[in-house]
Design a protein around this motif. Structure first.
Motif, short mmCIF file in Angstrom:
data_model
loop_
_atom_site.label_atom_id
_atom_site.label_comp_id
_atom_site.label_asym_id
_atom_site.label_seq_id
_atom_site.Cartn_x
_atom_site.Cartn_y
_atom_site.Cartn_z
N GLY A 294 42.05 44.66 28.99
CA GLY A 294 42.58 45.07 30.43
C GLY A 294 42.69 43.89 31.22
O GLY A 294 42.30 42.54 30.74
N LEU A 295 43.36 44.13 32.25
CA LEU A 295 43.57 43.14 33.33
C LEU A 295 43.38 43.60 34.65
O LEU A 295 43.87 44.70 34.89
N TYR A 296 42.59 42.92 35.40
CA TYR A 296 42.18 43.34 36.87
C TYR A 296 43.34 42.74 37.72
O TYR A 296 43.50 41.90 38.00
N ASP A 297 44.15 43.55 38.05
CA ASP A 297 45.59 43.47 38.90
C ASP A 297 45.28 42.66 40.04
O ASP A 297 46.13 41.76 40.20
N GLU A 298 44.47 42.95 40.64
CA GLU A 298 44.20 42.32 42.00
C GLU A 298 43.48 40.94 42.02
O GLU A 298 43.56 39.98 42.69
N SER A 299 42.55 41.04 40.97
CA SER A 299 41.72 39.81 40.66
C SER A 299 40.95 39.24 41.86
O SER A 299 40.79 40.25 42.67
N TRP A 300 40.58 38.10 41.71
CA TRP A 300 39.60 37.52 42.86
C TRP A 300 40.16 37.73 44.25
O TRP A 300 39.37 37.98 45.09
N THR A 301 41.37 37.65 44.62
CA THR A 301 42.00 37.74 45.72
C THR A 301 41.93 38.87 46.37
O THR A 301 41.27 39.27 47.55
N GLY A 302 41.99 40.10 45.62
CA GLY A 302 41.71 41.47 46.17
C GLY A 302 40.39 41.75 46.33
O GLY A 302 39.80 42.11 47.31
N TYR A 303 39.44 41.23 45.19
CA TYR A 303 38.19 41.50 45.45
C TYR A 303 37.30 40.84 46.51
O TYR A 303 36.50 41.38 47.18
N ALA A 304 37.54 39.46 46.62
CA ALA A 304 36.64 38.83 47.72
C ALA A 304 37.47 39.03 48.98
O ALA A 304 36.71 38.78 50.04
N SER A 305 38.53 39.81 49.11
CA SER A 305 39.03 39.96 50.59
C SER A 305 38.41 41.24 50.92
O SER A 305 38.41 41.22 52.35
N ARG A 306 37.72 41.89 50.49
CA ARG A 306 36.85 43.15 50.74
C ARG A 306 35.39 42.81 51.28
O ARG A 306 34.92 42.04 50.50
N LYS A 307 35.08 43.01 52.50
CA LYS A 307 33.98 42.49 53.20
C LYS A 307 32.76 42.89 52.43
O LYS A 307 31.73 42.12 52.43
N ASP A 308 32.74 44.21 51.56
CA ASP A 308 31.60 44.75 50.96
C ASP A 308 31.48 44.30 49.74
O ASP A 308 30.55 44.80 48.90
N SER A 309 32.20 43.56 49.04
CA SER A 309 32.52 43.18 47.65
C SER A 309 31.17 42.21 47.30
O SER A 309 30.98 41.30 48.01
N PRO A 310 30.18 42.56 46.43
CA PRO A 310 29.03 41.71 46.14
C PRO A 310 29.54 40.52 45.31
O PRO A 310 30.29 40.59 44.33
N ILE A 311 29.45 39.18 45.80
CA ILE A 311 29.91 37.91 45.37
C ILE A 311 28.84 37.11 44.90
O ILE A 311 27.64 36.90 45.84
N LEU A 312 28.55 36.58 43.81
CA LEU A 312 27.49 35.88 43.21
C LEU A 312 27.95 34.25 43.37
O LEU A 312 29.24 33.94 42.84
N LYS A 313 26.99 33.43 43.59
CA LYS A 313 27.24 32.25 43.41
C LYS A 313 26.30 31.41 42.72
O LYS A 313 24.99 31.54 42.99
N THR A 314 26.62 30.35 42.16
CA THR A 314 25.54 29.55 41.13
C THR A 314 25.81 28.01 41.37
O THR A 314 26.22 27.31 40.50
N LEU A 315 25.39 27.75 42.60
CA LEU A 315 25.73 26.51 43.09
C LEU A 315 24.67 25.36 42.49
O LEU A 315 23.28 25.99 42.21
#
Length: 315
Positions: A294-315
């Motif tokens: 499948g394909l996530y239509d919104e992808s990262w732009t839609g996901y990260a635009s929502r303030k409650d989205s859990p975001i991981l970083k591995t800096l």
């Protein structure tokens, strides 16, 4: 009707497309699209140079509106059907799609056609640069409008589209411990996935969805060098062989997940920055015979635009 009938390949070479060129049942679309920070303008380039008889498909225009103002979202059936009619496309047409990068945005357009059940559709491997490199003809200037086609609104296969709520619910599952979890692959460059590089869209955080795996879309592509008429050199991309795609998939997923995906035991979802280059991963997986992709239509732009989205970083 295309010589391939209902069994149109996903990918065609320039010579194969050239052989189809005189077929009245074939429609050629330029689906070129560039990143928001690019100075290039696809419609202007289309007027300067295109495959003879091609029409310009603007994926941002043939799209449904979105609450967040996101671009090139999957269109509704009526919008898709109207666009096809304006291109002179009927349900029996063989649609051949290309872009000016080589392989970049054309897979997203192919995903759209295939998701609406238009399986007489293919991309031109290597796009316009490969077409020219093989000595095939191009044209320029304004194109004459085609005779309007008839295209009844089709049914969208909603099983291949993922929405935000589905992605969040899936991110709460650990694929290693829960067979029901879908594997999510992220087509963005690794720096953006890890959160060390910024997103091209101002104000958008980089990082990734929990449990998603990094698989840059370029992993499925080969890059070629071409000499231009002015003596300069340029590059373009083509889809790798099935063996090369399998190698890239294995490097990102590991042997266990790769086996589960190829056997159909576990489904897989492609995501990227805005839903565009995820199409490259979708296409690569389809060429390996993977059905549950499948394909996530919104992808990262839609996901990260929502303030409650859990975001991981591995800096």
């Amino acid at each position: 009707m295309s010589i391939y009938g209902d069994n149109c390949p996903l990918v065609l070479s320039p010579r194969q497309v050239d052989d189809l060129h005189s077929d009245t049942g074939v429609a050629i679309l330029d689906a070129s699209w560039f990143m928001p920070n690019s100075p290039r303008r696809p419609r202007e380039e289309f007027l300067q140079k295109r495959i003879h008889g091609a029409r310009f498909l603007d994926l941002d225009e043939v799209a449904s509106p979105h609450d967040l103002g996101l671009k090139h979202m999957m269109p509704d059936p009526e919008t898709f059907a109207k666009a096809c009619e304006n291109f002179g496309i009927s349900p029996s047409s063989h649609v051949v799609i290309y872009d000016t990068h080589g392989v970049f945005s054309s897979p997203r357009a192919l995903f759209m056609f295939r998701s609406f059940g238009h399986h007489r559709s293919s991309i031109l491997n290597g796009g316009l640069p490969a077409w020219e490199a093989h000595g095939c003809p191009v044209e320029s200037g304004e194109s004459l409008p085609p005779a309007k086609g008839v295209y009844p609104p089709p049914k969208l296969d909603e099983t291949v589209i993922r929405g935000y709520e589905q992605m969040v619910a899936n991110s709460n599952l650990d694929p290693a411990g829960e067979p029901s979890a879908e594997i999510v692959i992220d087509a963005r460059p690794q720096g953006r996935y890890h959160g060390s590089d910024p997103e091209p869209r101002p104000g958008l955080s980089s990082g990734h969805i929990p449990h998603s795996l990094s698989l840059p879309f370029t992993t499925f592509l080969d890059t070629h060098t071409v000499e231009r008429s002015d003596g300069s050199t340029g590059t373009y991309t083509t889809l790798r062989t099935a063996a090369g795609i399998h190698e890239g998939l294995l490097s990102a997923l590991g042997p266990e997940y790769t086996k589960e995906v190829l056997s159909g035991k576990r489904s897989i979802v492609a995501s990227c920055g805005s839903g565009m280059t995820a199409g490259v991963l979708w296409l690569g997986l389809k060429t390996l015979g993977v059905d549950n992709v499948g394909l996530y239509d919104e992808s990262w732009t839609g996901y990260a635009s929502r303030k409650d989205s859990p975001i991981l970083k591995t800096l």
